[in-house]
Design a protein around this motif. Sequence first.
Motif, PDB file in Angstrom:
ATOM      1  N   ILE A   1      58.563 -37.531  12.238  1.00  8.09           N
ATOM      2  CA  ILE A   1      57.754 -38.748  12.156  1.00  8.09           C
ATOM      3  C   ILE A   1      57.561 -39.215  10.726  1.00  8.09           C
ATOM      4  CG2 ILE A   1      56.514 -38.213  14.281  1.00  8.09           C
ATOM      5  CD1 ILE A   1      54.147 -37.348  12.519  1.00  8.09           C
ATOM      6  N   GLY A   2      57.837 -38.385   9.721  1.00  4.77           N
ATOM      7  CA  GLY A   2      57.534 -38.758   8.343  1.00  4.77           C
ATOM      8  C   GLY A   2      58.774 -38.907   7.484  1.00  4.77           C
ATOM      9  N   CYS A   3      58.549 -39.185   6.213  1.00  5.44           N
ATOM     10  CA  CYS A   3      59.611 -39.334   5.232  1.00  5.44           C
ATOM     11  C   CYS A   3      59.443 -38.280   4.142  1.00  5.44           C
ATOM     12  CB  CYS A   3      59.577 -40.731   4.624  1.00  5.44           C
ATOM     13  SG  CYS A   3      59.686 -42.046   5.840  1.00  5.44           S
ATOM     14  N   ARG A   4      60.226 -38.423   3.075  1.00  6.16           N
ATOM     15  CA  ARG A   4      60.122 -37.474   1.959  1.00  6.16           C
ATOM     16  C   ARG A   4      59.074 -37.964   0.961  1.00  6.16           C
ATOM     17  NH1 ARG A   4      66.197 -35.132   0.632  1.00  6.16           N
ATOM     18  NH2 ARG A   4      66.603 -34.280   2.710  1.00  6.16           N
ATOM     19  N   LEU A   5      59.381 -37.800  -0.301  1.00  6.86           N
ATOM     20  CA  LEU A   5      58.415 -38.173  -1.335  1.00  6.86           C
ATOM     21  C   LEU A   5      58.106 -39.663  -1.288  1.00  6.86           C
ATOM     22  CD1 LEU A   5      56.765 -37.262  -3.775  1.00  6.86           C
ATOM     23  CD2 LEU A   5      58.744 -37.756  -5.213  1.00  6.86           C
ATOM     24  N   THR A   6      59.123 -40.446  -0.956  1.00  7.77           N
ATOM     25  CA  THR A   6      58.929 -41.895  -0.873  1.00  7.77           C
ATOM     26  C   THR A   6      59.099 -42.329   0.580  1.00  7.77           C
ATOM     27  OG1 THR A   6      59.829 -42.148  -3.083  1.00  7.77           O
ATOM     28  CG2 THR A   6      59.697 -44.134  -1.739  1.00  7.77           C
ATOM     29  N   PRO A   7      58.122 -42.914   1.223  1.00  6.02           N
ATOM     30  CA  PRO A   7      56.782 -43.250   0.725  1.00  6.02           C
ATOM     31  C   PRO A   7      55.784 -42.110   0.834  1.00  6.02           C
ATOM     32  CG  PRO A   7      57.028 -44.113   2.921  1.00  6.02           C
ATOM     33  CD  PRO A   7      58.324 -43.430   2.588  1.00  6.02           C
ATOM     34  N   GLY A   8      56.163 -40.978   1.406  1.00 12.67           N
ATOM     35  CA  GLY A   8      55.242 -39.850   1.483  1.00 12.67           C
ATOM     36  C   GLY A   8      54.142 -40.011   2.501  1.00 12.67           C
ATOM     37  N   ARG A   9      54.381 -40.802   3.494  1.00  9.88           N
ATOM     38  CA  ARG A   9      53.373 -41.031   4.536  1.00  9.88           C
ATOM     39  C   ARG A   9      54.090 -41.434   5.824  1.00  9.88           C
ATOM     40  NH1 ARG A   9      53.027 -46.507   5.337  1.00  9.88           N
ATOM     41  NH2 ARG A   9      53.843 -47.802   3.633  1.00  9.88           N
ATOM     42  N   VAL A  10      53.336 -41.508   6.895  1.00 11.23           N
ATOM     43  CA  VAL A  10      53.870 -41.972   8.179  1.00 11.23           C
ATOM     44  C   VAL A  10      53.663 -43.476   8.264  1.00 11.23           C
ATOM     45  CG1 VAL A  10      53.715 -41.761  10.675  1.00 11.23           C
ATOM     46  CG2 VAL A  10      53.347 -39.759   9.238  1.00 11.23           C
ATOM     47  N   HIS A  11      54.716 -44.195   8.624  1.00 16.13           N
ATOM     48  CA  HIS A  11      54.628 -45.653   8.705  1.00 16.13           C
ATOM     49  C   HIS A  11      53.682 -46.073   9.834  1.00 16.13           C
ATOM     50  CE1 HIS A  11      57.820 -46.484   5.801  1.00 16.13           C
ATOM     51  NE2 HIS A  11      58.502 -45.494   6.353  1.00 16.13           N
ATOM     52  N   LYS A  12      53.023 -47.181   9.605  1.00 23.15           N
ATOM     53  CA  LYS A  12      52.128 -47.713  10.620  1.00 23.15           C
ATOM     54  C   LYS A  12      52.931 -48.217  11.812  1.00 23.15           C
ATOM     55  CE  LYS A  12      48.364 -49.115   7.584  1.00 23.15           C
ATOM     56  NZ  LYS A  12      47.508 -50.251   7.128  1.00 23.15           N
ATOM     57  N   GLY A  13      52.384 -48.022  12.991  1.00 20.17           N
ATOM     58  CA  GLY A  13      53.066 -48.450  14.204  1.00 20.17           C
ATOM     59  C   GLY A  13      54.120 -47.486  14.695  1.00 20.17           C
ATOM     60  N   LYS A  14      54.138 -46.265  14.182  1.00 22.44           N
ATOM     61  CA  LYS A  14      55.104 -45.274  14.627  1.00 22.44           C
ATOM     62  C   LYS A  14      54.867 -44.943  16.089  1.00 22.44           C
ATOM     63  CE  LYS A  14      58.385 -42.212  14.058  1.00 22.44           C
ATOM     64  NZ  LYS A  14      59.772 -42.626  13.798  1.00 22.44           N
ATOM     65  N   ARG A  15      55.933 -44.910  16.858  1.00 23.00           N
ATOM     66  CA  ARG A  15      55.805 -44.620  18.288  1.00 23.00           C
ATOM     67  C   ARG A  15      55.555 -43.130  18.484  1.00 23.00           C
ATOM     68  NH1 ARG A  15      60.992 -46.806  21.148  1.00 23.00           N
ATOM     69  NH2 ARG A  15      61.948 -45.616  19.461  1.00 23.00           N
ATOM     70  N   MET A  16      54.366 -42.814  18.941  1.00 23.91           N
ATOM     71  CA  MET A  16      53.952 -41.430  19.132  1.00 23.91           C
ATOM     72  C   MET A  16      53.226 -41.316  20.460  1.00 23.91           C
ATOM     73  SD  MET A  16      52.627 -40.669  15.251  1.00 23.91           S
ATOM     74  CE  MET A  16      52.340 -38.944  15.567  1.00 23.91           C
ATOM     75  N   SER A  17      52.883 -40.104  20.838  1.00 23.43           N
ATOM     76  CA  SER A  17      52.127 -39.880  22.070  1.00 23.43           C
ATOM     77  C   SER A  17      50.725 -40.433  21.904  1.00 23.43           C
ATOM     78  CB  SER A  17      52.090 -38.388  22.390  1.00 23.43           C
ATOM     79  OG  SER A  17      51.493 -37.677  21.316  1.00 23.43           O
ATOM     80  N   GLN A  18      50.225 -41.074  22.945  1.00 23.77           N
ATOM     81  CA  GLN A  18      48.917 -41.709  22.875  1.00 23.77           C
ATOM     82  C   GLN A  18      48.415 -41.987  24.288  1.00 23.77           C
ATOM     83  OE1 GLN A  18      49.184 -45.622  21.104  1.00 23.77           O
ATOM     84  NE2 GLN A  18      51.314 -45.820  21.747  1.00 23.77           N
ATOM     85  N   HIS A  19      47.218 -42.577  24.337  1.00 15.66           N
ATOM     86  CA  HIS A  19      46.638 -42.947  25.627  1.00 15.66           C
ATOM     87  C   HIS A  19      47.407 -44.131  26.197  1.00 15.66           C
ATOM     88  CE1 HIS A  19      43.437 -43.225  28.656  1.00 15.66           C
ATOM     89  NE2 HIS A  19      43.552 -44.540  28.526  1.00 15.66           N
ATOM     90  N   MET A  20      47.768 -44.047  27.460  1.00 20.29           N
ATOM     91  CA  MET A  20      48.590 -45.058  28.106  1.00 20.29           C
ATOM     92  C   MET A  20      47.772 -45.800  29.155  1.00 20.29           C
ATOM     93  SD  MET A  20      52.257 -44.531  30.010  1.00 20.29           S
ATOM     94  CE  MET A  20      53.193 -45.914  30.638  1.00 20.29           C
ATOM     95  N   GLY A  21      47.877 -47.121  29.135  1.00 18.17           N
ATOM     96  CA  GLY A  21      47.185 -47.933  30.118  1.00 18.17           C
ATOM     97  C   GLY A  21      45.727 -48.164  29.780  1.00 18.17           C
ATOM     98  N   HIS A  22      44.994 -48.715  30.750  1.00 15.50           N
ATOM     99  CA  HIS A  22      43.568 -49.019  30.627  1.00 15.50           C
ATOM    100  C   HIS A  22      43.320 -49.974  29.459  1.00 15.50           C
ATOM    101  CE1 HIS A  22      39.464 -48.426  31.874  1.00 15.50           C
ATOM    102  NE2 HIS A  22      39.097 -48.277  30.620  1.00 15.50           N
TER     103      HIS A  22
END
Length: 272
Positions: A141-162
Amino acid sequence: MTRVFHDDGTSLGCTALEVGPCVVTAQRTSEKHGYVALQLGFEQRSPRHLRLSESKLFEKLKIEGTPAVLREVRLEANDAATKFEVGKVLKAEEVFKSGDVVDVVGVTKGKGYQGVMKMHKMAGSVNGHGSHEFFRHGGSIGCRLTPGRVHKGKRMSQHMGHVRCTASDLVVVKIYPEQNVVLVKGPVPGPAHGLVFLKGSSKNVKKYIVPVVQREVEAKNPMKASRRGRRAARHRRARRAGWLRCATATGATTRSFARHAARASRRARSTS
């Protein structure tokens, strides 16, 4: 959902919605509130579940029963709110009619906390002998030193529906005044016996429910027709080429006449 059949036998998928009766509980005017709207109450609940302020308000307005759900409906004209007095009961046939285009707002079904394969349709990892405990993971899910963070909007597990969802541009097919039921074309968000908000379409479009007449049309290309049609097409081509006489003279069957016709054509070429 249910189905409605037309006169020609075609069916249309519809959803049955119980609309009203709704009671007008308050008015909103542009002089006092800055906008024009009506507050409608739907269903009833026990008075012991009300707050003291709500029970006093309903007693002051002389409204029979205690509405369980309160929603505001915006109106365009300023004098439209004065036509609906507080305490008036609105029914489905007074507001909607067949052919109206409406929007249905509701909360979708909750699916709980889901992984990336069900939530985002990911393929998952390799199901081989050397892979273990990584079949349904989302991967890196992440990168190396640049940018050194997880990009916003990354598709990950989460609450579905509702979530709040609007099914727009649905057509009112039929209204049953006795049961306060409105049939709307197509599905609506939410589970069965859920609560939805039915309002006029915000896009101001016009749609008409026209039954589709299904006609049996013969294929123009005989090769794409049935086996019987393909066989007839081969016979027609053989007659044009003059091969059918040669083939039937040798006693060939329908399935193998093409082979004998080819031999007859080769003989004709050699003699010429």
